[in-house]
Design a protein around this motif. Structure first.
Motif, PDB file in Angstrom:
ATOM      1  N   LEU A  63       0.823  -1.211   0.000  1.00 16.63           N
ATOM      2  CA  LEU A  63       0.000   0.000   0.000  1.00 16.63           C
ATOM      3  C   LEU A  63       0.853   1.255   0.000  1.00 16.63           C
ATOM      4  CD1 LEU A  63      -2.800  -1.050   2.526  1.00 16.63           C
ATOM      5  CD2 LEU A  63      -2.963  -0.877   0.039  1.00 16.63           C
ATOM      6  N   MET A  71      -7.049   8.218  -3.323  1.00 13.15           N
ATOM      7  CA  MET A  71      -6.887   7.283  -2.215  1.00 13.15           C
ATOM      8  C   MET A  71      -5.884   7.857  -1.221  1.00 13.15           C
ATOM      9  SD  MET A  71      -4.442   4.247  -3.778  1.00 13.15           S
ATOM     10  CE  MET A  71      -4.194   3.524  -2.143  1.00 13.15           C
ATOM     11  N   LEU A 123      -9.447   3.045 -10.071  1.00 12.96           N
ATOM     12  CA  LEU A 123      -9.522   1.594 -10.262  1.00 12.96           C
ATOM     13  C   LEU A 123      -8.655   1.143 -11.431  1.00 12.96           C
ATOM     14  CD1 LEU A 123     -13.299   0.824  -9.590  1.00 12.96           C
ATOM     15  CD2 LEU A 123     -11.343   0.568  -8.045  1.00 12.96           C
ATOM     16  N   LEU A 126      -5.246   0.935  -9.978  1.00 13.39           N
ATOM     17  CA  LEU A 126      -5.069  -0.207  -9.078  1.00 13.39           C
ATOM     18  C   LEU A 126      -5.075  -1.529  -9.841  1.00 13.39           C
ATOM     19  CD1 LEU A 126      -7.464   0.874  -6.176  1.00 13.39           C
ATOM     20  CD2 LEU A 126      -4.960   0.961  -6.152  1.00 13.39           C
ATOM     21  N   HIS A 135     -10.034  -3.894  -4.746  1.00 15.19           N
ATOM     22  CA  HIS A 135     -10.457  -3.321  -3.468  1.00 15.19           C
ATOM     23  C   HIS A 135     -11.427  -4.237  -2.728  1.00 15.19           C
ATOM     24  CE1 HIS A 135     -12.526  -0.681  -0.602  1.00 15.19           C
ATOM     25  NE2 HIS A 135     -11.441   0.086  -0.641  1.00 15.19           N
ATOM     26  N   ARG A 136     -12.515  -4.691  -3.374  1.00 12.06           N
ATOM     27  CA  ARG A 136     -13.459  -5.681  -2.883  1.00 12.06           C
ATOM     28  C   ARG A 136     -14.418  -5.201  -1.796  1.00 12.06           C
ATOM     29  NH1 ARG A 136      -9.977 -11.205  -2.396  1.00 12.06           N
ATOM     30  NH2 ARG A 136      -8.923 -10.025  -0.759  1.00 12.06           N
ATOM     31  N   ILE A 138     -16.071  -1.706  -2.130  1.00 15.02           N
ATOM     32  CA  ILE A 138     -16.498  -0.361  -2.515  1.00 15.02           C
ATOM     33  C   ILE A 138     -17.957  -0.179  -2.119  1.00 15.02           C
ATOM     34  CG2 ILE A 138     -16.819   1.223  -4.450  1.00 15.02           C
ATOM     35  CD1 ILE A 138     -14.606  -0.278  -5.917  1.00 15.02           C
ATOM     36  N   ASN A 142     -17.339   3.820   2.354  1.00 16.56           N
ATOM     37  CA  ASN A 142     -15.895   3.841   2.111  1.00 16.56           C
ATOM     38  C   ASN A 142     -15.490   4.911   1.109  1.00 16.56           C
ATOM     39  OD1 ASN A 142     -15.165   1.860   3.912  1.00 16.56           O
ATOM     40  ND2 ASN A 142     -15.300   0.198   2.418  1.00 16.56           N
ATOM     41  N   LEU A 153     -11.408   7.097  -2.017  1.00 12.81           N
ATOM     42  CA  LEU A 153     -11.767   5.718  -1.680  1.00 12.81           C
ATOM     43  C   LEU A 153     -10.946   5.276  -0.476  1.00 12.81           C
ATOM     44  CD1 LEU A 153     -13.269   3.087  -2.303  1.00 12.81           C
ATOM     45  CD2 LEU A 153     -11.438   2.525  -3.925  1.00 12.81           C
ATOM     46  N   PHE A 156      -8.708  -0.159   2.552  1.00 18.01           N
ATOM     47  CA  PHE A 156      -8.151  -1.206   1.705  1.00 18.01           C
ATOM     48  C   PHE A 156      -7.860  -2.470   2.516  1.00 18.01           C
ATOM     49  CE2 PHE A 156      -7.791   2.391  -0.941  1.00 18.01           C
ATOM     50  CZ  PHE A 156      -7.667   1.944  -2.237  1.00 18.01           C
ATOM     51  N   ALA A 159      -8.379  -5.528   0.491  1.00 17.00           N
ATOM     52  CA  ALA A 159      -7.792  -5.505  -0.853  1.00 17.00           C
ATOM     53  C   ALA A 159      -6.962  -6.748  -1.116  1.00 17.00           C
ATOM     54  CB  ALA A 159      -6.927  -4.261  -1.017  1.00 17.00           C
ATOM     55  N   ASP A 198     -14.877  -5.323  -8.762  1.00 12.49           N
ATOM     56  CA  ASP A 198     -14.903  -3.938  -8.301  1.00 12.49           C
ATOM     57  C   ASP A 198     -15.849  -3.085  -9.138  1.00 12.49           C
ATOM     58  OD1 ASP A 198     -13.245  -4.153  -6.135  1.00 12.49           O
ATOM     59  OD2 ASP A 198     -11.466  -3.332  -7.107  1.00 12.49           O
TER      60      ASP A 198
END
Length: 593
Positions: A63, A71, A123, A126, A135-136, A138, A142, A153, A156, A159, A198
């Motif tokens: 990260l 982010m 996105l 990422l 991310h999983r 959203i 968040n 966003l 994480f 993530a 996502d």
């Protein structure tokens, strides 16, 4: 997990201010970084076992490498007791979930469209990272809206990337944890997630924001499909009549139960949404920024296209929408350039007035003869006029019945008063002009003072070291060239770094023009940081909070008059580049009132 008391100091550096939130897997605290005096967010989760401890460390390192304006940046990590802590940039503002519950209705369509565009850019960043980051989770809770109107966003914690929990054979499995109303069918069933998961969550979030109603969850929809029942997900355009049909179609495609039926990538979904939006992006960009810019129209979907040969290397990212600046008559900092209008991101063309086509005679020989006769008469009249003017100036017609042009003065004449003599115009730029003294004798007005060229000079709080013969000093931002740039010397992202611009004489400013980023080429612009937000401090003490769109074109900050001798631009927020972390400004200019 016990609450950490206020004023507790962790790692001899982070002093707890208060708890911001708490969930089943941990808590988030507001803290002060004693080393720098800045405000940070501490995310605490519990660690059990050496394997999870190592996985957390890998996740924190991963990260930390991610930098994007949408982010928060991970600054540090540490372990204390049984807790693991991520130290992140603190993002002020409210989350969209809380804002939605506090509103009498859904969010405005243009605002949501703009947020989706910014989030899809994130996105895309990422998902194309190596390894890809999914991310999983959203959802509106968040997503935080900053006081400057930027969407961020958060969280994480779920993530999936390099720090995937478990062994290599589990690399496609999802971490257990999601919000059902926004989760895709494959995530709910534990079939593994990818970038398209996502996209489903983002579209479900948009559905909620645009309608104020939770979308039917994917499992409920799948059961209805198996049983031959109608899809319980109501068409979004039926719930909000302000949503254009093409936009609704794109969102419902992203909400497809089968991942193969969704757009293949965030980039594809972003471009589809832009094509469907048309003028919605115009109103969204204009409403979100306080500096009065809008989008030009005339191309597909209201979005201009970039010339194919604009750079030596073609851009590999979606073309940003261009900002159309107000019409400007010259650039005082460049000695008064010709009037220009924008023709796309980073390009200008001179404003020209079309010459009307001459009328064509018709009617055969009669028309031709009439044309010849008319031309001869015109030449004779012009010649007579020239001779008359010259003769009058030379005194050839000084007898009785003198004919004089009317005076331009403020006095009056009558038939008994001799009109004033005509000025030769040598003192007034060749334009005949007289003033009346009241005694019948005219005098030419005094010559106007010569125009004073407005010059800009600049200094900066820091400057990047030169590379070979390339200088990045503050003067590069006021040299009238877009292929040069001031580059802050803090090594990026340059928060708090500033550039001071001085005017050669006090002027009342209408606009400050800024080219945020390094405009040498599209690749250079994209690879370096660009200013997203700045504080502009004028010499008279006024402060302007300016927000900039992430587009490769000049942008105008309205000043509103008042004589000043200079101003300072302080970097507050940035859009992160791809390879270089330096923040750049290619050009700064002004328009005076």
């Amino acid at each position: 997990m016990d609450v950490i008391a206020e004023h507790t100091v962790l790692q001899d550096r982070y002093e707890i201010v208060r708890q911001l939130g708490r969930g089943g897997m941990g808590a988030v605290y507001l803290a002060t970084d004693r080393r720098f005096g800045s405000t940070v967010a501490l995310k605490q989760t519990l660690v059990t076992g050496e394997q999870l401890r190592k996985a957390f460390e890998r996740e924190a390192r991963l990260l930390n490498t991610l930098q994007h304006a949408a982010m928060p940046h991970v600054i540090d990590y540490f372990f204390e007791g049984e807790g693991q802590f991520l130290v992140m940039q603190f993002i002020p503002g409210e989350d969209l979930g809380h804002m939605l519950r506090s509103r009498p209705g859904p969010f405005e369509v243009p605002n949501v469209v703009l947020w989706l565009d910014e989030l899809l850019d994130l996105l895309d960043y990422l998902h194309t990272h190596e390894p890809p980051i999914i991310h999983r989770d959203i959802k509106p809770e968040n997503l935080k809206l900053t006081p400057r109107g930027k969407i961020i966003l958060l969280d994480f914690g779920l993530a999936k990337g390099l720090a995937e929990l478990g062994s290599a054979t589990q690399s496609t499995a999802s971490v257990i944890g999601y919000t059902p109303a926004y989760a895709s069918l494959e995530q709910i069933r534990g079939l593994g997630t990818d970038a398209r998961s996502d996209l489903y969550s983002l579209a479900a979030t948009a559905y909620h924001l645009l309608t104020g109603q939770l979308p039917a969850d994917a499992l409920q929809r799948a059961d209805a499909f198996v049983n031959g029942a109608p899809d319980p997900l109501r068409p979004i355009e039926f719930l909000n009549r302000k949503i254009p049909g093409r936009v609704a179609e794109v969102l419902h495609r992203a909400l497809a139960l089968k991942r193969d039926d969704r757009p293949p990538s965030a980039r594809d979904l972003r471009m589809m949404l832009r094509e469907a939006c048309g003028d919605l992006l115009t109103s969204a960009l204009g409403a979100s920024a306080p500096i009065g810019f809008g989008l030009p129209t005339g191309s597909a979907g209201g979005l201009p296209t970039r010339p194919a040969d604009a750079d030596t290397q073609p851009a590999t990212y979606p073309v940003p929408f261009s900002v159309q600046p107000p019409t400007v008559s010259g650039d005082p900092s460049l000695g008064g350039a010709a009037q220009a209008v924008s023709s796309g991101p980073g390009y200008s063309v001179p404003r020209t007035v079309p010459t009307p086509e001459p009328a064509r005679a018709s009617g055969g020989g009669l028309g031709l003869a009439a044309g010849i006769i008319g031309g001869v008469l015109f030449v004779v009249l012009v010649a007579a006029s020239v001779v008359g003017v010259i003769g009058w100036q030379k005194g050839w017609f000084s007898g009785g019945g003198t004919v004089q042009p009317p005076s331009t003065g403020t006095g009056t004449t009558d038939q008994g008063m001799k009109p004033p003599p005509l000025s030769t115009g040598s003192e007034t730029g060749g334009l005949p002009k007289t003033t009346n003294t009241g005694d019948g004798e005219g005098k030419p007005p005094p010559p106007p003072p010569p125009p004073v060229e407005l010059r800009l000079t600049a200094t900066a709080s820091s400057v990047r070291d030169p590379i070979k013969t390339n200088s990045y000093s503050a003067d590069m931002a006021v040299d009238g060239r877009r292929d040069t740039s001031w580059v802050e010397g803090g090594g990026g992202p340059g928060f708090g770094e500033s550039i001071d611009v001085k005017l050669s004489s006090p002027k009342a400013l209408r606009y400050i023009k800024v080219c945020p980023g390094f405009f040498k080429s599209a690749v250079t612009w994209r690879n370096n940081n660009r200013i997203a937000g700045a504080t502009i401090v004028l010499s008279d003490g006024r402060r302007i909070l300016a927000s900039f769109a992430d587009v490769e074109t000049e942008q105008f900050v309205e000043v509103g008059g008042g004589a000043v001798t200079g101003f300072r631009i302080v970097i507050d927020e940035v859009y992160y580049g791809g390879d270089n972390l330096d923040t750049c400004i290619s050009e700064i200019a002004v328009e005076v009132q």
